[in-house]
Motif scaffolding. Structure first.
Motif, short mmCIF file in Angstrom:
data_model
loop_
_atom_site.label_atom_id
_atom_site.label_comp_id
_atom_site.label_asym_id
_atom_site.label_seq_id
_atom_site.Cartn_x
_atom_site.Cartn_y
_atom_site.Cartn_z
N GLU A 38 0.83 -1.20 0.00
CA GLU A 38 0.00 0.00 0.00
C GLU A 38 0.87 1.25 0.00
O GLU A 38 0.52 2.26 -0.64
N GLY A 39 2.00 1.19 0.69
CA GLY A 39 2.92 2.32 0.65
C GLY A 39 3.47 2.55 -0.75
O GLY A 39 3.64 3.69 -1.18
N LEU A 40 3.75 1.46 -1.47
CA LEU A 40 4.22 1.59 -2.86
C LEU A 40 3.14 2.20 -3.74
O LEU A 40 3.44 2.99 -4.65
N TRP A 41 1.88 1.86 -3.48
CA TRP A 41 0.79 2.47 -4.26
C TRP A 41 0.72 3.97 -3.99
O TRP A 41 0.59 4.78 -4.93
N LEU A 42 0.80 4.36 -2.72
CA LEU A 42 0.73 5.78 -2.41
C LEU A 42 1.91 6.55 -2.99
O LEU A 42 1.76 7.72 -3.37
N ARG A 43 3.06 5.90 -3.07
CA ARG A 43 4.24 6.59 -3.57
C ARG A 43 4.26 6.66 -5.10
O ARG A 43 4.61 7.69 -5.68
#
Length: 484
Positions: free
Chosen positions: A40-45
């Motif tokens: 999910e952090g990769l999606w936000l980034r």
């Protein structure tokens, strides 16, 4: 069949059944929670929708494990009152509060944010949702911390003394930070994370072999591999340090782990038995295949010992762990799986560097994908074996050196325990079949790559119907006045 009339043996069997079955589920939730934070952090980034779809797909397996973990964990803790009342009365002032912290701090934190993580994708801002995912992962791992503190205290009691058979806390933090707790927490943390990584990688490899969504699952396989590059070797080192603690604080357990009957004095080379068959009555190994100086290299990185390794004969038979063969081989299975994971990680990393894990070529790496599929269940086996070594090796003590297991059991008829044991066996078999069924359905359906991705205002990209086609929500009088 004398054990059927022995309350102590039946109570131990019941706790072993519930603990071994329960352990299967939080192992994955604690590790997969961290994986969900990563994707999910990769999606936000990156704003790459593939990572959003990863978070949605893997969260289904997460909640399945969470549900079964809750259903099996609560009955396990109730046994401290039903089957181990004498133990609970003796140590409840400390042990009970630690279990209370686990329920109120960790479990409630995880459960409280779980609904937002599962159902809040279109209802809250993506950053709020990400915070909920972090809290779920944090709560799951905090639960493990409290459980390991409680169990470690049973291994190396500290922070107080027993007065008239009851533990009186003198230093609460010293009891929490007992000699086993720090390394035990680290060892279990990396065990759950490593197990989850190879489960995720194994499932991804299965999809790749099937030719389904290869681009999608090559991402999850590479994320698992990138994390395993760090986790696998660190876990081996943490396991080695934990073994050094066993040597220092629980020498009888070390002797059982190595099936070492005779004491090896300092200054002598210590052989290491690869395989052996322990004979507890004869106090020897019927046969063994040993490496000269191997145990010295494992314990001190040199063949000769600087300190003695005490054998089982140095202790009274009633003070020795039972089932030496079980402890001996459980330890070797756990260690063997750990090195297999490290080897698979190394081979996979080499193939990645050679460009063999690209979307165009990963499907041709069939032997490597099969190895990852094989690795998927091995982490569970390693964790279970580790807990067998930890808890069976602690025997005959329920609190090491202080309270014997036979002294901690409840005064209940053996027939009652046999009835509840049978009930648990039937219900847990049913639950296991349910998990296999629903898990297979999730895997068969696969990820839904058509799910709309929320924008970063937390809204779905929807089309607004023209105003003239919308129903008039004004009162009837106002509508009549507005007409020409």
């Amino acid at each position: 069949m004398d054990f059927l009339s022995d309350t102590v043996i039946l109570s131990r069997m019941q706790f072993a059944l519930t603990a071994i079955f329960h352990m299967l589920w939080p192992v994955l939730t604690t590790g997969m929670g961290i994986f969900l934070v990563i994707v999910e952090g990769l999606w936000l980034r990156t704003r790459n929708p593939a990572y959003y779809h990863h978070a949605r797909f893997w969260s289904k397996l997460y909640v399945l494990n969470f549900g079964i973990g809750v259903a099996t964990g609560i009955p396990m803790e109730f046994q401290f009152g039903t089957n181990w009342a004498a133990f609970s009365e003796a140590v409840g002032d400390f042990f009970g509060s630690i279990l209370g912290f686990e329920a109120s701090m960790a479990f409630m934190l995880e459960a409280g944010f779980l609904g937002i993580m599962l159902f809040g994708w279109q209802r809250v801002h993506p950053y709020i949702h990400y915070f909920a995912t972090i809290m779920v992962a944090f709560g799951a791992n905090l639960s493990t911390v409290w459980i390991l503190i409680a169990n470690s205290w049973m291994q190396t009691p500290a922070g107080g003394e027993f007065v008239n058979g009851k533990f009186v806390v003198q230093d609460y933090f010293q009891a929490m930070l007992n000699p086993f707790s720090g390394h035990s927490i680290l060892h279990m943390f990396f065990a759950t994370l490593e197990t989850s990584l190879f489960v995720i990688g194994g499932i991804s490899a299965w999809y790749i072999l099937k030719g389904r969504n290869q681009e999608f699952f090559s991402k999850s396989l590479k994320i698992a591999l990138a994390a395993a590059v760090v986790v696998a070797p660190v876990q081996i080192w943490v396991g080695h340090v934990s073994g050094e603690q066993v040597r220092r604080y629980q020498p009888t357990k070390l002797a059982a782990m190595e099936s070492q009957w005779d004491t090896i004095p300092a200054g002598q080379a210590a052989p290491w038995s690869i395989v052996a068959w322990p004979d507890e009555q004869g106090e020897k190994n019927d046969w063994e295949i040993a490496v000269p100086g191997g145990l010295g290299y494992i314990l001190e990185f040199k063949p000769e010992l600087s300190e003695p390794v005490y054998g089982l004969k140095a202790y009274k038979p009633e003070d020795r762990p039972p089932l030496v063969w079980l402890i001996f081989y459980s330890f070797r299975i756990m260690v063997g799986i750990g090195f297999f994971f490290a080897a698979l990680m190394l081979v996979s990393a080499v193939q990645w560097l050679r460009g063999k894990l690209s979307v165009d070529t990963i499907g041709s790496q069939r032997w490597l994908m099969r190895a990852w599929i094989l690795a998927a269940p091995l982490g569970y086996i390693a964790v279970e074996c580790g807990w067998i070594v930890r808890c069976v090796g602690r025997q005959p003590w329920i609190v090491y050196g202080q309270i014997r297991t036979a002294e901690g059991v409840s005064n209940v008829p053996a027939s009652n325990v046999l009835t509840s044991l049978t009930f648990f066996a039937v219900v847990y078999t049913f639950l296991f079949c349910c998990v296999l069924y629903f898990g297979a359905r999730i895997l068969q359906r696969g990820p839904n790559l058509n799910l709309p991705v929320p924008d970063f205002e937390g809204r779905l990209p929807v089309e607004v119907e023209p105003a003239e086609h919308l129903p008039d929500s004004r009162p009837a009088e106002a509508q009549q006045e507005a007409q020409p």
